[in-house]
Design a protein around this motif. Structure first.
Motif, mmCIF file in Angstrom:
data_model
loop_
_atom_site.group_PDB
_atom_site.id
_atom_site.type_symbol
_atom_site.label_atom_id
_atom_site.label_comp_id
_atom_site.label_asym_id
_atom_site.label_seq_id
_atom_site.Cartn_x
_atom_site.Cartn_y
_atom_site.Cartn_z
ATOM 1 N N SER A 129 0.853 -1.182 0.000
ATOM 2 C CA SER A 129 0.000 0.000 0.000
ATOM 3 C C SER A 129 0.890 1.233 0.000
ATOM 4 O O SER A 129 2.093 1.150 0.233
ATOM 5 C CB SER A 129 -0.913 0.000 1.228
ATOM 6 O OG SER A 129 -0.123 0.073 2.391
ATOM 7 N N GLY A 130 0.284 2.368 -0.251
ATOM 8 C CA GLY A 130 1.030 3.617 -0.222
ATOM 9 C C GLY A 130 1.548 4.003 -1.592
ATOM 10 O O GLY A 130 1.068 3.519 -2.619
ATOM 11 N N PRO A 131 2.540 4.896 -1.647
ATOM 12 C CA PRO A 131 3.054 5.370 -2.934
ATOM 13 C C PRO A 131 3.755 4.247 -3.700
ATOM 14 O O PRO A 131 4.258 3.306 -3.121
ATOM 15 C CB PRO A 131 4.042 6.469 -2.548
ATOM 16 C CG PRO A 131 4.442 6.166 -1.157
ATOM 17 C CD PRO A 131 3.245 5.512 -0.524
ATOM 18 N N GLN A 150 0.205 1.502 -9.283
ATOM 19 C CA GLN A 150 -0.594 0.299 -9.431
ATOM 20 C C GLN A 150 0.212 -0.966 -9.149
ATOM 21 O O GLN A 150 -0.295 -1.906 -8.540
ATOM 22 C CB GLN A 150 -1.161 0.261 -10.852
ATOM 23 C CG GLN A 150 -2.100 -0.877 -11.117
ATOM 24 C CD GLN A 150 -2.651 -0.815 -12.529
ATOM 25 O OE1 GLN A 150 -2.167 -0.064 -13.356
ATOM 26 N NE2 GLN A 150 -3.673 -1.613 -12.801
ATOM 27 N N LYS A 151 1.467 -0.999 -9.544
ATOM 28 C CA LYS A 151 2.297 -2.200 -9.409
ATOM 29 C C LYS A 151 2.417 -2.631 -7.945
ATOM 30 O O LYS A 151 2.270 -3.794 -7.610
ATOM 31 C CB LYS A 151 3.686 -1.918 -10.007
ATOM 32 C CG LYS A 151 4.668 -3.040 -9.877
ATOM 33 C CD LYS A 151 4.344 -4.175 -10.792
ATOM 34 C CE LYS A 151 5.443 -5.215 -10.754
ATOM 35 N NZ LYS A 151 5.081 -6.419 -11.452
ATOM 36 N N ILE A 152 2.682 -1.661 -7.049
ATOM 37 C CA ILE A 152 2.870 -1.988 -5.633
ATOM 38 C C ILE A 152 1.556 -2.463 -5.004
ATOM 39 O O ILE A 152 1.552 -3.279 -4.082
ATOM 40 C CB ILE A 152 3.488 -0.793 -4.864
ATOM 41 C CG1 ILE A 152 4.102 -1.232 -3.543
ATOM 42 C CG2 ILE A 152 2.468 0.278 -4.587
ATOM 43 C CD1 ILE A 152 5.394 -1.940 -3.678
ATOM 44 N N ASN A 153 0.431 -1.978 -5.525
ATOM 45 C CA ASN A 153 -0.870 -2.351 -4.964
ATOM 46 C C ASN A 153 -1.362 -3.713 -5.460
ATOM 47 O O ASN A 153 -2.210 -4.328 -4.835
ATOM 48 C CB ASN A 153 -1.904 -1.278 -5.298
ATOM 49 C CG ASN A 153 -1.561 0.053 -4.679
ATOM 50 O OD1 ASN A 153 -0.982 0.110 -3.600
ATOM 51 N ND2 ASN A 153 -1.891 1.128 -5.370
ATOM 52 N N LYS A 154 -0.826 -4.179 -6.589
ATOM 53 C CA LYS A 154 -1.279 -5.446 -7.168
ATOM 54 C C LYS A 154 -0.460 -6.646 -6.710
ATOM 55 O O LYS A 154 -0.971 -7.757 -6.652
ATOM 56 C CB LYS A 154 -1.213 -5.375 -8.706
ATOM 57 C CG LYS A 154 -2.316 -4.549 -9.315
ATOM 58 C CD LYS A 154 -2.108 -4.313 -10.794
ATOM 59 C CE LYS A 154 -1.895 -5.573 -11.577
ATOM 60 N NZ LYS A 154 -1.791 -5.323 -13.036
ATOM 61 N N THR A 155 0.829 -6.446 -6.430
ATOM 62 C CA THR A 155 1.695 -7.580 -6.098
ATOM 63 C C THR A 155 1.762 -7.803 -4.596
ATOM 64 O O THR A 155 1.668 -6.866 -3.816
ATOM 65 C CB THR A 155 3.118 -7.352 -6.631
ATOM 66 O OG1 THR A 155 3.622 -6.145 -6.081
ATOM 67 C CG2 THR A 155 3.132 -7.259 -8.138
ATOM 68 N N SER A 156 1.950 -9.040 -4.208
ATOM 69 C CA SER A 156 2.071 -9.397 -2.791
ATOM 70 C C SER A 156 3.544 -9.450 -2.402
ATOM 71 O O SER A 156 4.099 -10.524 -2.165
ATOM 72 C CB SER A 156 1.394 -10.740 -2.519
ATOM 73 O OG SER A 156 0.029 -10.668 -2.803
ATOM 74 N N THR A 175 11.069 -2.489 -0.010
ATOM 75 C CA THR A 175 11.422 -2.578 -1.429
ATOM 76 C C THR A 175 10.301 -3.274 -2.195
ATOM 77 O O THR A 175 9.337 -3.765 -1.602
ATOM 78 C CB THR A 175 12.731 -3.382 -1.631
ATOM 79 O OG1 THR A 175 12.494 -4.739 -1.275
ATOM 80 C CG2 THR A 175 13.859 -2.821 -0.794
ATOM 81 N N ARG A 176 10.468 -3.347 -3.516
ATOM 82 C CA ARG A 176 9.487 -4.058 -4.341
ATOM 83 C C ARG A 176 9.811 -5.540 -4.421
ATOM 84 O O ARG A 176 9.026 -6.319 -4.955
ATOM 85 C CB ARG A 176 9.450 -3.448 -5.739
ATOM 86 C CG ARG A 176 8.804 -2.087 -5.751
ATOM 87 C CD ARG A 176 8.946 -1.394 -7.074
ATOM 88 N NE ARG A 176 8.416 -2.165 -8.187
ATOM 89 C CZ ARG A 176 8.366 -1.718 -9.435
ATOM 90 N NH1 ARG A 176 8.814 -0.521 -9.722
ATOM 91 N NH2 ARG A 176 7.890 -2.478 -10.396
#
Length: 157
Positions: free
Chosen positions: A37-39, A42-48, A67-68
């Protein structure tokens, strides 16, 4: 051949031996991967890629989304959990507390040095070279340029 010599003074961390890094048994950890979550869009919000660790014996929960990368977040979360457990167990003798104490001492030393420097620059007596009547060395300047009352200025007109 001459060897290279360092003139750097040893720091407090180098002098005082640090305790070993804490380790946690894998069977005591419950691991979950969560959506971020957060800044980051879309990529950060879709991946676990966010990692949440729960230490079963104590119930401590640590979450990492630094990190991602899931594997980097796993390592970071384990390190954070180990630091928290060590801090609970050892208190002021934990690695984190020793590092914080060393940083506090270093900051206090810098502050003390800066105060000493400015106190020495000031001369320790407030205003420099003025008397009560506003003149230099007890003479009134009566609106003349500095040094004019003593005849120091030469007439270059």
């Amino acid at each position: 051949m001459q060897s290279h010599r360092s003139f750097r003074a040893p720091t407090a961390l180098a002098i005082k031996q640090m305790p070993p890094r804490p380790t946690i048994k894998e069977e005591d950890i419950e691991e979950a991967f969560l959506k971020g979550s957060g800044p980051g869009g879309q990529k950060i919000n879709k991946t676990s890629s966010a990692v949440q660790l729960k230490h079963r014996p104590t119930g401590l929960i640590t979450k990492s989304q630094a990190t991602r990368s899931r594997s980097q977040n796993r390592n970071i979360a384990r390190r954070l959990l180990a630091e928290r457990l060590e801090e609970m167990e050892k208190g002021p003798e934990s690695r984190k507390a020793i590092k914080a104490e060393a940083a506090r001492k270093k900051k206090a030393s810098k502050t003390k040095k800066a105060k000493r420097k400015y106190r020495n620059l000031d001369g320790g007596n407030g205003a420099i070279g003025t008397s009560e009547d506003g003149g230099i060395d007890g003479t009134k300047d009566e609106g003349l340029p500095v040094g004019a009352s003593e005849g120091i200025l030469d007439a270059r007109r």
